[in-house]
Design a protein around this motif. Structure first.
Motif, PDB file in Angstrom:
ATOM      1  N   LYS A 138      86.438  10.293 101.307  1.00  0.00           N
ATOM      2  CA  LYS A 138      85.644  10.148 100.079  1.00  0.00           C
ATOM      3  C   LYS A 138      84.552   9.096 100.272  1.00  0.00           C
ATOM      4  N   ALA A 139      84.905   7.946 100.866  1.00  0.00           N
ATOM      5  CA  ALA A 139      83.911   6.897 101.109  1.00  0.00           C
ATOM      6  C   ALA A 139      82.844   7.377 102.094  1.00  0.00           C
ATOM      7  N   LEU A 140      83.261   8.070 103.139  1.00  0.00           N
ATOM      8  CA  LEU A 140      82.296   8.605 104.107  1.00  0.00           C
ATOM      9  C   LEU A 140      81.342   9.586 103.439  1.00  0.00           C
ATOM     10  N   ARG A 141      81.903  10.473 102.602  1.00  0.00           N
ATOM     11  CA  ARG A 141      81.094  11.498 101.937  1.00  0.00           C
ATOM     12  C   ARG A 141      80.094  10.860 100.984  1.00  0.00           C
ATOM     13  N   GLU A 142      80.540   9.837 100.241  1.00  0.00           N
ATOM     14  CA  GLU A 142      79.634   9.189  99.281  1.00  0.00           C
ATOM     15  C   GLU A 142      78.524   8.430 100.007  1.00  0.00           C
ATOM     16  N   GLY A 143      78.844   7.771 101.123  1.00  0.00           N
ATOM     17  CA  GLY A 143      77.805   7.114 101.907  1.00  0.00           C
ATOM     18  C   GLY A 143      76.822   8.118 102.489  1.00  0.00           C
ATOM     19  N   MET A 194      76.060  11.143 101.337  1.00  0.00           N
ATOM     20  CA  MET A 194      75.207  11.732 100.304  1.00  0.00           C
ATOM     21  C   MET A 194      74.230  10.712  99.739  1.00  0.00           C
ATOM     22  N   ALA A 195      74.607   9.425  99.742  1.00  0.00           N
ATOM     23  CA  ALA A 195      73.668   8.395  99.282  1.00  0.00           C
ATOM     24  C   ALA A 195      72.438   8.372 100.186  1.00  0.00           C
ATOM     25  N   ALA A 196      72.656   8.477 101.506  1.00  0.00           N
ATOM     26  CA  ALA A 196      71.530   8.507 102.440  1.00  0.00           C
ATOM     27  C   ALA A 196      70.703   9.779 102.234  1.00  0.00           C
ATOM     28  N   HIS A 197      71.384  10.882 101.918  1.00  0.00           N
ATOM     29  CA  HIS A 197      70.699  12.162 101.671  1.00  0.00           C
ATOM     30  C   HIS A 197      69.785  12.055 100.444  1.00  0.00           C
ATOM     31  N   TYR A 198      70.304  11.477  99.366  1.00  0.00           N
ATOM     32  CA  TYR A 198      69.507  11.343  98.136  1.00  0.00           C
ATOM     33  C   TYR A 198      68.359  10.354  98.333  1.00  0.00           C
ATOM     34  N   GLN A 199      68.609   9.296  99.116  1.00  0.00           N
ATOM     35  CA  GLN A 199      67.537   8.341  99.405  1.00  0.00           C
ATOM     36  C   GLN A 199      66.381   9.032 100.133  1.00  0.00           C
ATOM     37  N   ALA A 200      66.715   9.924 101.076  1.00  0.00           N
ATOM     38  CA  ALA A 200      65.680  10.667 101.802  1.00  0.00           C
ATOM     39  C   ALA A 200      64.890  11.559 100.843  1.00  0.00           C
ATOM     40  N   GLN A 201      65.587  12.177  99.891  1.00  0.00           N
ATOM     41  CA  GLN A 201      64.901  13.013  98.896  1.00  0.00           C
ATOM     42  C   GLN A 201      63.940  12.177  98.054  1.00  0.00           C
ATOM     43  N   PRO A 211      67.823  18.193 105.097  1.00  0.00           N
ATOM     44  CA  PRO A 211      68.528  19.466 105.250  1.00  0.00           C
ATOM     45  C   PRO A 211      69.493  19.715 104.097  1.00  0.00           C
ATOM     46  N   ALA A 212      69.787  20.984 103.861  1.00  0.00           N
ATOM     47  CA  ALA A 212      70.802  21.333 102.868  1.00  0.00           C
ATOM     48  C   ALA A 212      72.176  20.955 103.413  1.00  0.00           C
ATOM     49  N   ILE A 213      73.108  20.635 102.512  1.00  0.00           N
ATOM     50  CA  ILE A 213      74.455  20.213 102.911  1.00  0.00           C
ATOM     51  C   ILE A 213      75.473  21.247 102.409  1.00  0.00           C
ATOM     52  N   LEU A 261      83.128   2.017 105.694  1.00  0.00           N
ATOM     53  CA  LEU A 261      83.172   3.484 105.714  1.00  0.00           C
ATOM     54  C   LEU A 261      81.924   4.068 105.045  1.00  0.00           C
ATOM     55  N   TYR A 262      81.463   3.428 103.964  1.00  0.00           N
ATOM     56  CA  TYR A 262      80.201   3.878 103.350  1.00  0.00           C
ATOM     57  C   TYR A 262      79.068   3.761 104.370  1.00  0.00           C
ATOM     58  N   ALA A 263      79.065   2.638 105.104  1.00  0.00           N
ATOM     59  CA  ALA A 263      78.026   2.432 106.125  1.00  0.00           C
ATOM     60  C   ALA A 263      78.101   3.510 107.200  1.00  0.00           C
ATOM     61  N   MET A 264      79.312   3.887 107.599  1.00  0.00           N
ATOM     62  CA  MET A 264      79.472   4.932 108.610  1.00  0.00           C
ATOM     63  C   MET A 264      78.971   6.271 108.085  1.00  0.00           C
ATOM     64  N   GLY A 265      79.212   6.552 106.795  1.00  0.00           N
ATOM     65  CA  GLY A 265      78.698   7.784 106.206  1.00  0.00           C
ATOM     66  C   GLY A 265      77.174   7.825 106.196  1.00  0.00           C
ATOM     67  N   VAL A 266      76.561   6.693 105.849  1.00  0.00           N
ATOM     68  CA  VAL A 266      75.090   6.595 105.889  1.00  0.00           C
ATOM     69  C   VAL A 266      74.589   6.858 107.304  1.00  0.00           C
TER      70      VAL A 266
END
Length: 603
Positions: free
Chosen positions: A267-272, A274-281, A288-290, A541-546
Motif C-alpha cells: 500500500k505504501a509503495l503504491r501510494e508513493g 501514484m504520487a509521483a505519477h500525479y506529480q508528473a501529470q 504512461p497509463a497505469i 517505502l513511499y520513497a521507494m514507490g516514488v
C-alpha cells in the motif's frame, strides 16, 4: 619443359618460405608457431636440443600450447623453465604476454602488468599484427581489472584498427563500456583523436536528461564526428537508447499484493508510486497509463504475462514477494521487461529482469564507503544475531576488506542482559581489569587503576534497531568506549521525532533516505499532508514507490551508461552489471536530541 620449370620454381618458392619461417627474423627472433607436435613431444625435443636458444623456443611453444588447451598450471610450470635472458626481444614479448595471460587466469592483474613491463615490449610494434593484438588485449584486460579504466580504453583504441570481424565488434563494445563507466570529471575530451571522440560522446549522452535529449545529443555528435568509429558503428547500448526513444513508455503494469502479510508494505509503495505519477501529470508531462494487478492471488506467472501483454503493458513493476522474484530470476527470458521490487538470491537473471529494493546490504556498503572517505581503516562490528545480521555483516565486510580495511572484532547482539559483557569483550576490558587485580594481589595493597580498553578500533559498524541502539550507545560510554565513532545503517532511526530517544544515541552517525532527511521536499510535503504515516519509518517505502516510478523510463539509460545515476528519494540510484539498482545514501548524526544532516560522501 615449361611445366618442369614451373614445378622447379614452385619448389624453390616453397623452400624459400620454409626457410623464412624457420629462420630467426633479424634481431627480434623467431616466434613460436602453432605446434603440430604434442606438449610432451615438444618438451622431449627441447631436452635433446643442441642449442639453448632452440630448447628455450621449444619450451615456449609447449607452454603456449598448454595454455591454449586450458591447462594454465602446466603452462606456468613450463614457462618457469624458459630463461628470459636467452630469448631474443620478440620471443621475450611472447613470453611476457603468456605470463600476463596466465596471471589473469589467477585473477592477478598486477602480476600481469608487471610481466608486461618488460623492456622488450618497446619493440611490440615491430612484431606481426597477431602478436600485437594478443599482447594489447591482455594488457587492456589487466588494466581494467586493476581499476585503470581510462588506460584500458586507450589500449583497446590502439589495437582497434588491427582487428576485424567479431573480435573487432567485441572490442568496439568494450571501448564504449569502459568510457561510459568513467566518472564525468574524468571525461575531458581535450584531444581530437579517437579517444577524445569517445569521451565527447560519453559527455554528450551523460549530460542529456531524457531519452529524447540523449537521442538528439547522439545525433549531433555523429554529425560533428562522421569518421569516428562510434559514428560509423554506434555502440549497441546507444542503439538501444535510440530504439527506446522511438518507442516511448505508454503503459505500466503495477503488480503488488492487495492481501496478505505484505499488503501494508504494498500500500505504501503504491501510494508513493501514484504520487509521483500525479506529480508528473501536474507538471504537464504525459505519463504512461497505469494498470493494476494483484499478486496476492496470482496462480501463474505465465498467465499474468499473457494478460499483461493483451492489455498492452510495456513494463511490469513488481512483484514484491521474494518467491515470485526468485521464480522470475530463474527464467531464461521474460516476455515483458520487469522491474521487480525485491531481490533474488542469485546474481544474474534474464536480460529483461531488473531488481530494486531497500536492501540492508546497500546500507552496509554505504557505511564502508563513508568510513573509507573519513580516512578510517580498522573496524569493529555490532550486528544482531541471526540471518539478517549475518547478511548485513557479510556485505559490509566484503566491501570493507576488498578496499583495504580490516575488521578486528565482531559481536552479535542478542539479549540486552549480555550487552555489557559483549562490549567489554569487544574492547578487551575484562583483560585490563584482570591485570589490575593481579597486580593488586602481587603487591598486597590497593592499586588505583582505571580499566583501559584496546586502542586499535577506529570505529564501530552498527546494524541495530532504535531500541538496541538506545542501549548500545550508553553502554559504550559506560565501558570507556564513548569516544569511538559509531557508523550505523538507517535501522537505528525510527523517524518518530522522540527527542529523548535520540538523546540516548547522541553522536551516532547513520545513513538515511533523502525522503526522511529532507522534510521540505515538495513531493514529500504533498504526500505527508495526505498520508501522515509517510513522515515516519514507512516513509522509506513511499520513497521507494516514488523511485520505482522514476526508474521506469530510465532503466535502459542506466544500463547503457554504467556510471550514470538518478537522484532519487530512497538514495542516489545506479545499476550494477547484474541489473540490480543500488543506492548511495546521505548521512546524518544525532546531536543533542536532534538529527543533523552531514555533508554527502564523495562519489
Amino acid at each position: 619443359m615449361i611445366a618442369c620449370l614451373r614445378l622447379f620454381s614452385a619448389l624453390c618458392l616453397a623452400a624459400l618460405l620454409v626457410a623464412c619461417a624457420s629462420s630467426p627474423s633479424s634481431s627480434l627472433g623467431e616466434l613460436p608457431r602453432t605446434a603440430d607436435a604434442s606438449i610432451e613431444q615438444l618438451l622431449e625435443q627441447a631436452a635433446t636440443s643442441t642449442t639453448p636458444e632452440k630448447a628455450a623456443l621449444l619450451r615456449l611453444s609447449a607452454a603456449d600450447l598448454a595454455y591454449r588447451q586450458g591447462n594454465a598450471g602446466q603452462s606456468a610450470q613450463i614457462l618457469q623453465q624458459v630463461p628470459m635472458d636467452q630469448l631474443k626481444p620478440g620471443q621475450q614479448v611472447f613470453a611476457s604476454t603468456l605470463a600476463a595471460e596466465l596471471a589473469m587466469t589467477r585473477n592477478q592483474p598486477k602480476a600481469a602488468l608487471t610481466a608486461l613491463s618488460h623492456p622488450s615490449l618497446q619493440r611490440l610494434s615491430e612484431l606481426p599484427v597477431e602478436q600485437q593484438v594478443r599482447t594489447g588485449t591482455v594488457h587492456a584486460r589487466a588494466l581494467e581489472a586493476d581499476g585503470q579504466t581510462l588506460a584500458a580504453a586507450r589500449e583497446r583504441i590502439f589495437i582497434a584498427p588491427l582487428l576485424s570481424g567479431d573480435v573487432a565488434s567485441k572490442n568496439h563494445e568494450a571501448i564504449w563500456a569502459l568510457i561510459a563507466s568513467l566518472p564525468t570529471d574524468q571525461l575531458q575530451p581535450i584531444t581530437t583523436d579517437d579517444l577524445g571522440g569517445w569521451m565527447s560522446l560519453a559527455v554528450a549522452v551523460k549530460n542529456a536528461g531524457t531519452l529524447e535529449q540523449q537521442q538528439a545529443a547522439i545525433d549531433n555528435w555523429r554529425a560533428q564526428h562522421p569518421k569516428h568509429p562510434a559514428a560509423i558503428v554506434l555502440p549497441l547500448p546507444l542503439t538501444q537508447l535510440k530504439q527506446m526513444a522511438s518507442q516511448p513508455l505508454s503503459k505500466i503494469g503495477l503488480l503488488l499484493p492487495q492481501d496478505g502479510p505484505l499488503a501494508s508494505v504494498a500500500k505504501a509503495l503504491r501510494e508513493g508510486f501514484m504520487a509521483a505519477h500525479y506529480q508528473a501529470q501536474q507538471a504537464g508531462q504525459k505519463p504512461p497509463a497505469i494498470e493494476f494487478y494483484d499478486s496476492s492471488h496470482l496462480t501463474s506467472l505465465d498467465d499474468f504475462y499473457r494478460k499483461a501483454q493483451a492489455d498492452g503493458v510495456q513494463l511490469v513493476i513488481g512483484p514484491l514477494e521474494k518467491p515470485l522474484v526468485k521464480q522470475l530470476s530463474a527464467r531464461p527470458q521474460l516476455p515483458i521487461t520487469t522491474l521487480a521490487l525485491n531481490y533474488s538470491e542469485g546474481e544474474q537473471g534474464p536480460a529483461q529482469l531488473f531488481q530494486f529494493g531497500l536492501a540492508a546490504e546497500d546500507e552496509a556498503r554505504e557505511v564502508a564507503r563513508r568510513a573509507r572517505a573519513d580516512g578510517l581503516h580498522r573496524a569493529a562490528a555490532l550486528v544482531p544475531k541471526g540471518e539478517w545480521g549475518d547478511r548485513v555483516l557479510k556485505a559490509f565486510r566484503q566491501d570493507w576488506e576488498a578496499n583495504g580495511g580490516t575488521v578486528i572484532g565482531i559481536e552479535r547482539v542478542d539479549q540486552p542482559v549480555a550487552l555489557a559483557q559483549q562490549i567489554a569483550d569487544l574492547f578487551q576490558l575484562r583483560q585490563s581489569e584482570g591485570r589490575a587485580k593481579s597486580l593488586q594481589s602481587t603487591v598486597g595493597s590497593q592499586v588505583a587503576a582505571q580499566p583501559s580498553r584496546r586502542q586499535d578500533i577506529e570505529f564501530i559498524f552498527l546494524a541495530a534497531t532504535p531500541q538496541q541502539a538506545q542501549q548500545i550507545k550508553p553502554t559504550l560510554n559506560f565501558q570507556y568506549a564513548g569516544d569511538v565513532p559509531v557508523y550505523a545503517t538507517s535501522h537505528v532511526y525510527s523517524a518518530s521525532g522522540d527527542q529523548n530517544q535520540y538523546n540516548d544515541m547522541n553522536g551516532i552517525r547513520f545513513c538515511e533516505t533523502p525522503w526522511l532527511l529532507d522534510a521540505n521536499d515538495p513531493l514529500r510535503r504533498q504526500v505527508t499532508a495526505q498520508w501522515p504515516q509517510a513522515a515516519g519509518s514507512l516513509g522509506r517505502l513511499y520513497a521507494m514507490g516514488v523511485d520505482a516510478y522514476r526508474l521506469a523510463p530510465r532503466l535502459g539509460q542506466l544500463k547503457a551508461l554504467p556510471d550514470s545515476s538518478i537522484d532519487g528519494q530512497s538514495g542516489t540510484l545506479s545499476m550494477t552489471s547484474s541489473q540490480r539498482i543500488q543506492r548511495q545514501l546521505p548521512w546524518a548524526q544525532f546531536i543533542n536530541g536532534q538529527v543533523q544532516r552531514l555533508p554527502d560522501t564523495p562519489r
